[in-house]
Design a protein around this motif. Structure first.
Motif, mmCIF file in Angstrom:
data_model
loop_
_atom_site.group_PDB
_atom_site.id
_atom_site.type_symbol
_atom_site.label_atom_id
_atom_site.label_comp_id
_atom_site.label_asym_id
_atom_site.label_seq_id
_atom_site.Cartn_x
_atom_site.Cartn_y
_atom_site.Cartn_z
ATOM 1 N N PRO A 185 44.922 65.302 76.997
ATOM 2 C CA PRO A 185 45.616 65.197 78.286
ATOM 3 C C PRO A 185 46.045 63.751 78.537
ATOM 4 O O PRO A 185 45.401 62.809 78.067
ATOM 5 N N GLY A 186 47.122 63.602 79.291
ATOM 6 C CA GLY A 186 47.458 62.277 79.812
ATOM 7 C C GLY A 186 46.740 62.094 81.140
ATOM 8 O O GLY A 186 45.942 62.947 81.550
ATOM 9 N N GLY A 187 47.039 61.000 81.834
ATOM 10 C CA GLY A 187 46.387 60.717 83.116
ATOM 11 C C GLY A 187 46.453 61.914 84.049
ATOM 12 O O GLY A 187 47.527 62.458 84.281
ATOM 13 N N THR A 188 45.304 62.313 84.559
ATOM 14 C CA THR A 188 45.194 63.557 85.330
ATOM 15 C C THR A 188 44.386 63.291 86.593
ATOM 16 O O THR A 188 43.396 62.539 86.546
ATOM 17 N N LEU A 189 44.806 63.905 87.689
ATOM 18 C CA LEU A 189 44.125 63.664 88.964
ATOM 19 C C LEU A 189 42.832 64.477 89.026
ATOM 20 O O LEU A 189 42.848 65.659 89.348
ATOM 21 N N THR A 190 41.743 63.837 88.659
ATOM 22 C CA THR A 190 40.409 64.464 88.685
ATOM 23 C C THR A 190 39.419 63.455 89.276
ATOM 24 O O THR A 190 39.803 62.354 89.659
ATOM 25 N N ALA A 191 38.149 63.832 89.228
ATOM 26 C CA ALA A 191 37.100 62.937 89.754
ATOM 27 C C ALA A 191 36.481 62.077 88.657
ATOM 28 O O ALA A 191 35.385 61.535 88.846
ATOM 29 N N LEU A 192 37.151 61.952 87.499
ATOM 30 C CA LEU A 192 36.584 61.227 86.346
ATOM 31 C C LEU A 192 35.892 59.929 86.781
ATOM 32 O O LEU A 192 36.501 59.076 87.417
ATOM 33 N N PHE A 201 33.119 45.437 87.815
ATOM 34 C CA PHE A 201 34.225 44.726 87.153
ATOM 35 C C PHE A 201 35.584 45.399 87.391
ATOM 36 O O PHE A 201 36.589 44.960 86.853
ATOM 37 N N VAL A 202 35.575 46.501 88.145
ATOM 38 C CA VAL A 202 36.849 47.213 88.348
ATOM 39 C C VAL A 202 37.095 47.458 89.837
ATOM 40 O O VAL A 202 36.160 47.496 90.629
ATOM 41 N N ASN A 203 38.376 47.610 90.185
ATOM 42 C CA ASN A 203 38.721 47.964 91.566
ATOM 43 C C ASN A 203 38.806 49.481 91.673
ATOM 44 O O ASN A 203 39.347 50.126 90.776
ATOM 45 N N SER A 204 38.284 50.031 92.755
ATOM 46 C CA SER A 204 38.431 51.486 92.903
ATOM 47 C C SER A 204 39.858 51.792 93.370
ATOM 48 O O SER A 204 40.463 51.025 94.115
ATOM 49 N N VAL A 205 40.392 52.911 92.862
ATOM 50 C CA VAL A 205 41.793 53.244 93.118
ATOM 51 C C VAL A 205 41.842 54.593 93.837
ATOM 52 O O VAL A 205 41.196 55.547 93.408
ATOM 53 N N ASP A 206 42.615 54.672 94.938
ATOM 54 C CA ASP A 206 42.721 55.972 95.621
ATOM 55 C C ASP A 206 43.657 56.908 94.849
ATOM 56 O O ASP A 206 44.429 56.467 93.987
ATOM 57 N N GLN A 207 43.588 58.206 95.173
ATOM 58 C CA GLN A 207 44.326 59.222 94.393
ATOM 59 C C GLN A 207 45.843 59.008 94.469
ATOM 60 O O GLN A 207 46.554 59.275 93.514
ATOM 61 N N ASP A 208 46.330 58.526 95.613
ATOM 62 C CA ASP A 208 47.778 58.294 95.776
ATOM 63 C C ASP A 208 48.291 57.222 94.814
ATOM 64 O O ASP A 208 49.300 57.406 94.125
ATOM 65 N N THR A 209 47.557 56.118 94.754
ATOM 66 C CA THR A 209 47.926 55.023 93.863
ATOM 67 C C THR A 209 47.816 55.484 92.412
ATOM 68 O O THR A 209 48.682 55.178 91.573
#
Ligand SMILES: NC(=O)c1ccc[n+]([C@@H]2O[C@H](COP(=O)([O-])OP(=O)(O)OC[C@H]3O[C@@H](n4cnc5c(N)ncnc54)[C@H](O)[C@@H]3O)[C@@H](O)[C@H]2O)c1
Length: 261
Positions: A185-192, A201-209
């Motif tokens: 799969p390519g990038g998929t909107l899940t709860a991964l 070390f990472v910024n959390s990203v909302d589903q819209d972004t």
């Protein structure tokens, strides 16, 4: 005519996302599905939705004995095992190699490889004997990150390349009894989930972004949902693909034809 009528499936990580969508499709196509997941709440929901068609087992893919237990339960549930879907996985959140400490690098490696890579070794090993009896097949959920950079950070990308290597070697070694293939799969909107050692070390990203970013990267401009990938799993699981082994079906909006721009 249902395509998986009477088939017995063992699937890891079915309490959410892509694994849950595959579970639903396989059940609708006549299969009995045994799901192993570490989320008790997710499994409870799955049971409520699919009742007698699903068997839910709480466990951890990093523990070999949990797979032995699940495979035994699948055989008891359905009398045999026809298909393994190795799917449970975690993410590195695109953490940058240069920005993490050596300790975090090492902890993240152990954590992520234990789930994404050893987890697949474990379920393949625990299922092989039963799949041989039915001339069944294995399907690995890999990723566009199994082919290209920037589908994650180094940990995730390396783990997805490793999964493809494992799939291809197993397809070679387990033929002619068991077919082994993958869906990427390519990038998929899940709860991964982003793993614990890399969270700081990472910024959390909302589903819209996330949706905007996924759309902008693939030629078909799709922010994919889990359901977009199920047709590929169905083809590989069914007897229609009896001549296919060692292959990856990319379900990614066309990452291979992005061109040079
Ligand atoms: N979401 C994406 O953009 C994307 C893209 C390509 C590939 N994938 C792959 O798809 C697969 C499924 O991920 P998803 O996106 O549906 O995420 P998800 O978080 O919705 O589902 C993953 C499931 O795996 C379970 N899980 C995680 N660690 C586990 C463990 N140690 N033992 C047992 N269960 C465990 C989780 O509880 C969850 O139910 C993964 O292999 C992932 O790498 C995801």
């Amino acid at each position: 005519m249902a395509q998986l009528s009477g088939k017995s499936v063992y699937l890891t990580g079915g309490a959410s996302g892509i694994g849950k969508a595959v579970t639903e499709t396989f059940i609708n196509e006549g299969a009995l599905v045994t799901v192993l997941d570490k989320s008790a709440a997710g499994l409870e929901e799955l049971k409520q939705e699919f009742g007698d068609h699903v068997q839910c087992i709480e466990g951890d893919v990093t523990e070999y004995q949990d797979h032995v237990h699940a495979v035994g339960a699948a055989v008891e549930f359905a009398g045999k095992l026809d298909v393994l879907v190795a799917n449970a996985g975690v993410f590195d959140g695109f953490a940058k190699f240069n920005q993490v400490t050596p300790e975090a690098m090492s902890d993240a490696y152990d954590f992520l490889f234990n789930i994404n890579v050893k987890g697949y070794f474990n379920c393949a090993k625990a299922s092989a004997e039963e799949l041989k009896k039915t001339k069944g097949n294995m399907i690995f959920t890999v990723s566009g990150a199994g082919f290209y950079p920037d589908g994650g950070g180094v940990w995730y990308t390396a783990s997805k390349h490793a999964q493809i290597g494992l799939m291809r070697q197993l397809a070679f070694e387990l033929a002619p009894d068991i077919r082994v293939n993958a869906v990427a799969p390519g990038g998929t909107l899940t709860a991964l989930h982003v793993i614990e050692p890399l969270k700081s070390f990472v910024n959390s990203v909302d589903q819209d972004t996330k949706a905007k970013s996924i759309k902008s990267r693939n030629p078909l401009r799709i922010a994919m949902a889990s359901e977009d990938h199920v047709a590929a799993y169905l083809l590989l699981a069914s007897d229609q693909s009896r001549a296919i082994t060692g292959e990856v079906i990319s379900s990614d909006g066309g990452l291979a034809v992005r061109g040079l721009s």
